[in-house]
Design a protein around this motif. Structure first.
Motif, short mmCIF file in Angstrom:
data_model
loop_
_atom_site.label_atom_id
_atom_site.label_comp_id
_atom_site.label_asym_id
_atom_site.label_seq_id
_atom_site.Cartn_x
_atom_site.Cartn_y
_atom_site.Cartn_z
N HIS A 10 -25.41 4.93 6.11
CA HIS A 10 -25.46 4.83 4.66
C HIS A 10 -24.57 5.89 4.00
O HIS A 10 -25.03 6.75 3.25
N SER A 11 -23.30 5.78 4.31
CA SER A 11 -22.29 6.66 3.71
C SER A 11 -21.03 5.82 3.63
O SER A 11 -20.71 5.08 4.58
N GLU A 12 -20.34 5.89 2.50
CA GLU A 12 -19.20 4.97 2.27
C GLU A 12 -18.19 4.99 3.41
O GLU A 12 -17.79 3.94 3.92
N LEU A 13 -17.78 6.19 3.79
CA LEU A 13 -16.72 6.30 4.79
C LEU A 13 -17.18 5.83 6.17
O LEU A 13 -16.49 5.05 6.84
N LEU A 15 -19.64 3.83 6.89
CA LEU A 15 -19.91 2.39 6.85
C LEU A 15 -18.60 1.61 6.91
O LEU A 15 -18.50 0.58 7.59
N SER A 19 -17.52 -1.02 9.76
CA SER A 19 -17.18 -2.40 9.37
C SER A 19 -15.79 -2.79 9.87
O SER A 19 -15.56 -3.93 10.25
N THR A 36 -9.07 3.09 5.17
CA THR A 36 -10.15 3.73 4.39
C THR A 36 -9.61 4.62 3.28
O THR A 36 -10.32 4.93 2.33
N TYR A 84 -28.89 -2.24 10.13
CA TYR A 84 -28.56 -1.75 8.79
C TYR A 84 -28.42 -2.92 7.82
O TYR A 84 -28.95 -2.89 6.70
N LEU A 88 -30.62 -3.88 4.60
CA LEU A 88 -30.01 -4.08 3.28
C LEU A 88 -30.57 -5.33 2.61
O LEU A 88 -30.77 -5.37 1.40
N LEU A 92 -31.96 -6.36 -1.26
CA LEU A 92 -31.32 -7.39 -2.10
C LEU A 92 -32.20 -8.63 -2.25
O LEU A 92 -31.84 -9.58 -2.91
N MET B 1 -11.38 7.54 0.21
CA MET B 1 -12.77 7.08 0.02
C MET B 1 -13.73 8.26 0.00
O MET B 1 -13.66 9.13 0.85
N GLU B 2 -14.60 8.29 -0.98
CA GLU B 2 -15.57 9.38 -1.08
C GLU B 2 -16.69 9.20 -0.08
O GLU B 2 -17.00 8.08 0.32
N ASP B 3 -17.33 10.32 0.27
CA ASP B 3 -18.46 10.22 1.21
C ASP B 3 -19.76 10.15 0.43
O ASP B 3 -20.60 11.05 0.49
N ASN B 4 -19.92 9.09 -0.36
CA ASN B 4 -21.08 8.92 -1.22
C ASN B 4 -22.28 8.41 -0.42
O ASN B 4 -22.24 7.33 0.17
N LYS B 5 -23.36 9.20 -0.41
CA LYS B 5 -24.54 8.81 0.37
C LYS B 5 -25.60 8.13 -0.50
O LYS B 5 -26.59 7.63 0.00
N ASN B 6 -25.39 8.13 -1.82
CA ASN B 6 -26.38 7.52 -2.71
C ASN B 6 -25.89 6.20 -3.28
O ASN B 6 -26.11 5.90 -4.45
N MET B 7 -25.23 5.45 -2.46
CA MET B 7 -24.69 4.18 -2.97
C MET B 7 -25.78 3.10 -2.97
O MET B 7 -26.76 3.19 -2.22
N ALA B 9 -27.34 -0.86 -2.61
CA ALA B 9 -27.25 -1.89 -1.56
C ALA B 9 -26.08 -2.81 -1.82
O ALA B 9 -25.39 -3.25 -0.89
N ARG B 11 -23.26 -2.04 -3.32
CA ARG B 11 -22.02 -1.32 -2.97
C ARG B 11 -21.82 -1.32 -1.44
O ARG B 11 -20.72 -1.51 -0.94
N SER B 12 -22.93 -1.14 -0.69
CA SER B 12 -22.85 -1.17 0.78
C SER B 12 -22.32 -2.51 1.26
O SER B 12 -21.42 -2.56 2.10
N ILE B 15 -18.63 -2.84 0.58
CA ILE B 15 -17.80 -2.08 1.54
C ILE B 15 -17.68 -2.86 2.84
O ILE B 15 -16.59 -3.01 3.40
N ILE B 16 -18.81 -3.38 3.32
CA ILE B 16 -18.80 -4.14 4.57
C ILE B 16 -17.87 -5.35 4.44
O ILE B 16 -17.01 -5.60 5.28
#
Lengths: 94, 225
Positions: A10-13, A15, A19, A36, A84, A88, A92, B1-7, B9, B11-12, B15-16
């Motif tokens: 659960h971190s943008e980079l 994840l 992916s 990325t 994960y 999710l 949703l 890309m930022e390392d945002n941990k509070n994104m 669902a 947004r997740s 990204i995927i």
């Protein structure tokens, strides 16, 4: 009931790295960096975290005289990614 | 890309989706380019060998087929000279391996044929054996190439390519077995011209099959991009 999300994924980079690797058998470090948009240092730290958790495998080799880092997803990483995505879904309401 | 941990669902998922899409696009582009380069290199090589055969009135130029893997390798290196290496995936690797197996079988049989020719002509001086043993014939090339095209069709989930492969393999094999191209040429030109076609006809066939089996699927994949 919400299922807990894997904090490592659960971190943008991280994840984004997972992916990218999920649809490819393996990818080189410069490719992941380009896709990325992360800095080499930051990416290296996140790759190390994923590797330490056993989610990806990192192979350091040489391409001619240049060092080459190849990343590939492991079965444990694949399972974690599936879990994960399942988790999710509960957020949703899919 | 930022390392945002509070994104969130959402947004997740975004990204995927974005990452998988990007990766698949690159893999498709790389597979398409490899197929196009291999196909075009084969066509250029066929044309070159065919022209040399016609000009020199001999089949010695067919030895140039052994350079084919090197030509394709140079082409692929040239294609990737400045780009960031794209990831490997199973589809691309499977298609590559199907054609690698085809090239290994055909070139090995061709090498055996040359050794047999050398053995008959230079060592035992028995020309008769040359007529009876054909290790590599045009129909065998057609059969193998058709099978490679059909397998590529199955891997890429392309119905038209599958059927092209089957038709090429079976149709080509039957046409060559009944000597239809030879009879056709002999009927429209002369037996001498038809006889000489054995030197250049395989080049035309290989070029045609390379177009159907490598260039067309490459263009289709490029279109899917």
């Amino acid at each position: 009931m919400f299922q807990p999300l894997d904090p490592l994924l659960h971190s943008e980079l991280r994840l984004s790295i997972m992916s990218l690797l999920i649809s490819a058998e393996e990818a080189e470090f410069p490719y992941i960096k380009e896709q990325t948009g992360a800095t080499a240092g930051n990416l290296s730290v996140q790759v190390d975290k994923l590797s330490a958790a056993g989610y990806i495998e990192v192979e350091k080799t040489f391409k001619g005289k240049r060092p080459c880092t190849i990343c590939r997803i492991t079965p444990a990483g694949l399972k974690a990614f599936e879990d994960y995505v399942e988790a999710l879904k509960s957020y949703l309401k899919v | 890309m930022e390392d945002n941990k509070n994104m969130s669902a959402e947004r997740s998922l975004e990204i995927i989706r974005e990452s998988i899409e990007k990766s698949q696009k690159d893999v498709t582009r790389s597979t398409a380019r490899s197929m196009l380069i291999s196909g075009l290199a084969t066509i250029v090589m066929s044309a070159l060998i065919g022209i040399i055969c016609v000009c020199t009135k001999s089949g010695t130029a067919h030895l140039l087929w052994f350079l084919m893997p090197i030509v394709i390798w140079i082409g692929l290196r040239w294609q990737n000279r400045n780009s960031v290496p794209t990831p490997k995936n199973y589809v691309g690797m499977l298609v590559g391996k199907v054609w690698k197996v085809f090239a290994i079988v055909v070139l090995t049989l061709f090498a055996c044929q040359i050794l047999w020719l050398f053995f008959c002509v230079r060592i035992v001086n028995d020309i008769q054996s040359l007529e009876t043993v054909h290790l590599l014939s045009t129909q065998l090339i057609l059969l193998l190439m058709g099978c490679a095209i059909a397998t590529t069709g199955y891997v890429l989930r392309s119905s038209w390519l599958k059927w092209c492969g089957f038709i090429c393999a079976i149709g080509g094999y039957l046409l060559e077995s009944y000597d239809v191209p030879f009879q056709f040429l002999a009927h429209h030109t002369s037996y001498q011209t038809a006889g000489f076609s054995n030197a250049w006809m395989p080049c035309v066939i290989v070029a045609l099959f390379a177009f159907v089996g490598l260039v067309l699927p490459g263009l289709t994949l490029k279109g899917k991009e």
